[in-house]
Write a protein that holds these residues in place. Structure first.
Motif, PDB file in Angstrom:
ATOM      1  N   LEU A  50     -33.449 -12.781  25.737  1.00  0.00           N
ATOM      2  CA  LEU A  50     -32.917 -13.428  26.932  1.00  0.00           C
ATOM      3  C   LEU A  50     -32.612 -14.879  26.628  1.00  0.00           C
ATOM      4  O   LEU A  50     -33.436 -15.589  26.047  1.00  0.00           O
ATOM      5  N   GLU A  51     -31.425 -15.341  27.020  1.00  0.00           N
ATOM      6  CA  GLU A  51     -31.054 -16.732  26.843  1.00  0.00           C
ATOM      7  C   GLU A  51     -31.436 -17.519  28.094  1.00  0.00           C
ATOM      8  O   GLU A  51     -31.096 -17.126  29.212  1.00  0.00           O
ATOM      9  N   LEU A  52     -32.149 -18.619  27.897  1.00  0.00           N
ATOM     10  CA  LEU A  52     -32.511 -19.482  29.014  1.00  0.00           C
ATOM     11  C   LEU A  52     -31.416 -20.515  29.259  1.00  0.00           C
ATOM     12  O   LEU A  52     -30.530 -20.706  28.424  1.00  0.00           O
ATOM     13  N   ALA A  53     -31.501 -21.211  30.376  1.00  0.00           N
ATOM     14  CA  ALA A  53     -30.464 -22.171  30.762  1.00  0.00           C
ATOM     15  C   ALA A  53     -30.297 -23.295  29.751  1.00  0.00           C
ATOM     16  O   ALA A  53     -29.210 -23.852  29.594  1.00  0.00           O
ATOM     17  N   ASP A  54     -31.384 -23.651  29.035  1.00  0.00           N
ATOM     18  CA  ASP A  54     -31.283 -24.737  28.056  1.00  0.00           C
ATOM     19  C   ASP A  54     -30.793 -24.262  26.694  1.00  0.00           C
ATOM     20  O   ASP A  54     -30.718 -25.040  25.747  1.00  0.00           O
ATOM     21  N   GLY A  55     -30.441 -22.962  26.577  1.00  0.00           N
ATOM     22  CA  GLY A  55     -29.929 -22.431  25.320  1.00  0.00           C
ATOM     23  C   GLY A  55     -30.983 -21.831  24.421  1.00  0.00           C
ATOM     24  O   GLY A  55     -30.656 -21.219  23.409  1.00  0.00           O
ATOM     25  N   SER A  56     -32.254 -21.989  24.758  1.00  0.00           N
ATOM     26  CA  SER A  56     -33.294 -21.358  23.952  1.00  0.00           C
ATOM     27  C   SER A  56     -33.340 -19.859  24.249  1.00  0.00           C
ATOM     28  O   SER A  56     -32.810 -19.395  25.258  1.00  0.00           O
ATOM     29  N   LEU A  57     -33.947 -19.114  23.345  1.00  0.00           N
ATOM     30  CA  LEU A  57     -34.008 -17.662  23.471  1.00  0.00           C
ATOM     31  C   LEU A  57     -35.450 -17.205  23.618  1.00  0.00           C
ATOM     32  O   LEU A  57     -36.348 -17.735  22.948  1.00  0.00           O
ATOM     33  N   LEU A  58     -35.657 -16.207  24.457  1.00  0.00           N
ATOM     34  CA  LEU A  58     -36.942 -15.532  24.560  1.00  0.00           C
ATOM     35  C   LEU A  58     -36.779 -14.136  23.969  1.00  0.00           C
ATOM     36  O   LEU A  58     -35.786 -13.458  24.228  1.00  0.00           O
ATOM     37  N   VAL A  59     -37.756 -13.712  23.156  1.00  0.00           N
ATOM     38  CA  VAL A  59     -37.759 -12.368  22.590  1.00  0.00           C
ATOM     39  C   VAL A  59     -39.097 -11.721  22.927  1.00  0.00           C
ATOM     40  O   VAL A  59     -40.149 -12.278  22.625  1.00  0.00           O
ATOM     41  N   SER A  60     -39.058 -10.561  23.576  1.00  0.00           N
ATOM     42  CA  SER A  60     -40.298  -9.837  23.873  1.00  0.00           C
ATOM     43  C   SER A  60     -40.603  -8.856  22.749  1.00  0.00           C
ATOM     44  O   SER A  60     -39.696  -8.316  22.109  1.00  0.00           O
ATOM     45  N   ASP A  61     -41.891  -8.627  22.523  1.00  0.00           N
ATOM     46  CA  ASP A  61     -42.367  -7.788  21.428  1.00  0.00           C
ATOM     47  C   ASP A  61     -43.513  -6.938  21.956  1.00  0.00           C
ATOM     48  O   ASP A  61     -44.576  -7.452  22.299  1.00  0.00           O
ATOM     49  N   ASP A  62     -43.309  -5.606  22.043  1.00  0.00           N
ATOM     50  CA  ASP A  62     -44.331  -4.745  22.615  1.00  0.00           C
ATOM     51  C   ASP A  62     -45.324  -4.206  21.587  1.00  0.00           C
ATOM     52  O   ASP A  62     -46.268  -3.495  21.930  1.00  0.00           O
ATOM     53  N   TYR A  63     -45.143  -4.556  20.329  1.00  0.00           N
ATOM     54  CA  TYR A  63     -46.105  -4.178  19.281  1.00  0.00           C
ATOM     55  C   TYR A  63     -47.126  -5.291  19.094  1.00  0.00           C
ATOM     56  O   TYR A  63     -48.330  -5.067  19.059  1.00  0.00           O
ATOM     57  N   ALA A  64     -46.642  -6.530  18.994  1.00  0.00           N
ATOM     58  CA  ALA A  64     -47.527  -7.692  18.882  1.00  0.00           C
ATOM     59  C   ALA A  64     -47.990  -8.164  20.251  1.00  0.00           C
ATOM     60  O   ALA A  64     -48.838  -9.048  20.349  1.00  0.00           O
ATOM     61  N   ASP A  65     -47.429  -7.574  21.310  1.00  0.00           N
ATOM     62  CA  ASP A  65     -47.807  -7.882  22.684  1.00  0.00           C
ATOM     63  C   ASP A  65     -47.631  -9.367  22.997  1.00  0.00           C
ATOM     64  O   ASP A  65     -48.555 -10.041  23.442  1.00  0.00           O
ATOM     65  N   CYS A  66     -46.422  -9.871  22.752  1.00  0.00           N
ATOM     66  CA  CYS A  66     -46.180 -11.286  22.985  1.00  0.00           C
ATOM     67  C   CYS A  66     -44.706 -11.558  23.275  1.00  0.00           C
ATOM     68  O   CYS A  66     -43.877 -10.663  23.163  1.00  0.00           O
ATOM     69  N   ILE A  67     -44.432 -12.790  23.675  1.00  0.00           N
ATOM     70  CA  ILE A  67     -43.059 -13.271  23.857  1.00  0.00           C
ATOM     71  C   ILE A  67     -42.894 -14.496  22.960  1.00  0.00           C
ATOM     72  O   ILE A  67     -43.721 -15.402  22.967  1.00  0.00           O
ATOM     73  N   TYR A  68     -41.816 -14.490  22.162  1.00  0.00           N
ATOM     74  CA  TYR A  68     -41.500 -15.618  21.286  1.00  0.00           C
ATOM     75  C   TYR A  68     -40.477 -16.499  21.975  1.00  0.00           C
ATOM     76  O   TYR A  68     -39.560 -15.987  22.601  1.00  0.00           O
TER      77      TYR A  68
END
Length: 197
Positions: free
Chosen positions: A179-197
């Motif tokens: 997912l791209e945020l308004a400031d241009g950064s990206l969020l990536v979800s990970d269901d194996y490591a159970d986290c969001i980068y």
């Protein structure tokens, strides 16, 4: 192969549940849906059929600009590969081919179009895809964020954008969505490591 047309489809309805209708057919397993920021057309990933070998069929990135399109499943894969069980019932030329054939069995899930001008111009004509990673391939592949670059609606490049979730055959994570945020950064979800980068 089902008699009920709701199987292997993308459907749409109003927010209150009224006017449910079939939008696209012949879709095996579309997890990621996104709307093009300029044309507002529907784009989606599709997970290909299993048990045809390590290298076929490819997974797909598809575009559905209008209602009523058929993308081949279960008769045809990738716009050109007849299914061994159902392929003799229909011809591949009857169906919409993918915009981009992705690697086989990478399990493409979420996708997002890059819109923010933080990225260089060539990236702003791209879609990012979360490749969850293969589960039944001899040598695992995927486990990354890939990028498909376009000229108009034509794919001109398919490449890794971010990887590192697979070291040899060892899984460190499995990307699910981007997912791209308004400031241009990206969020990536990970269901194996159970986290969001």
């Amino acid at each position: 192969l089902e008699d009920d047309e709701r199987f292997a489809s993308i459907m749409r309805m109003n927010p209150d549940g009224s006017e449910l209708e079939l939008f696209a057919s012949g879709v095996r397993n579309a997890v990621g849906l996104a709307w093009h920021p300029e044309t507002k057309e529907l784009w989606f990933t599709d997970n290909g059929r299993d048990w045809l070998g390590d290298n076929k069929p490819n997974d797909e990135l598809n575009r559905a600009p209008e209602k009523g399109m058929h993308f081949g499943f279960p008769f045809c894969h990738n716009g050109e590969l007849p299914d061994p069980k159902f392929g003799d019932q229909r011809d591949c030329s009857e169906f919409e081919p993918p915009v981009q054939k992705l690697l086989p069995h990478i399990a493409p899930l979420g996708l997002t179009f890059i819109e923010n001008d933080v990225f260089p111009e060539k990236y702003r004509k791209s879609v990012l895809i979360a490749e969850h990673g293969s589960w039944n391939r001899t040598t695992p592949i995927g486990y990354r964020i890939s990028r498909v670059e376009f000229e108009g609606n034509k794919a001109v490049k398919y490449e890794a954008f971010a990887d590192g979730w697979l070291k040899g055959a060892k899984r460190l994570g499995r990307p699910v969505d981007v997912l791209e945020l308004a400031d241009g950064s990206l969020l990536v979800s990970d269901d194996y490591a159970d986290c969001i980068y």
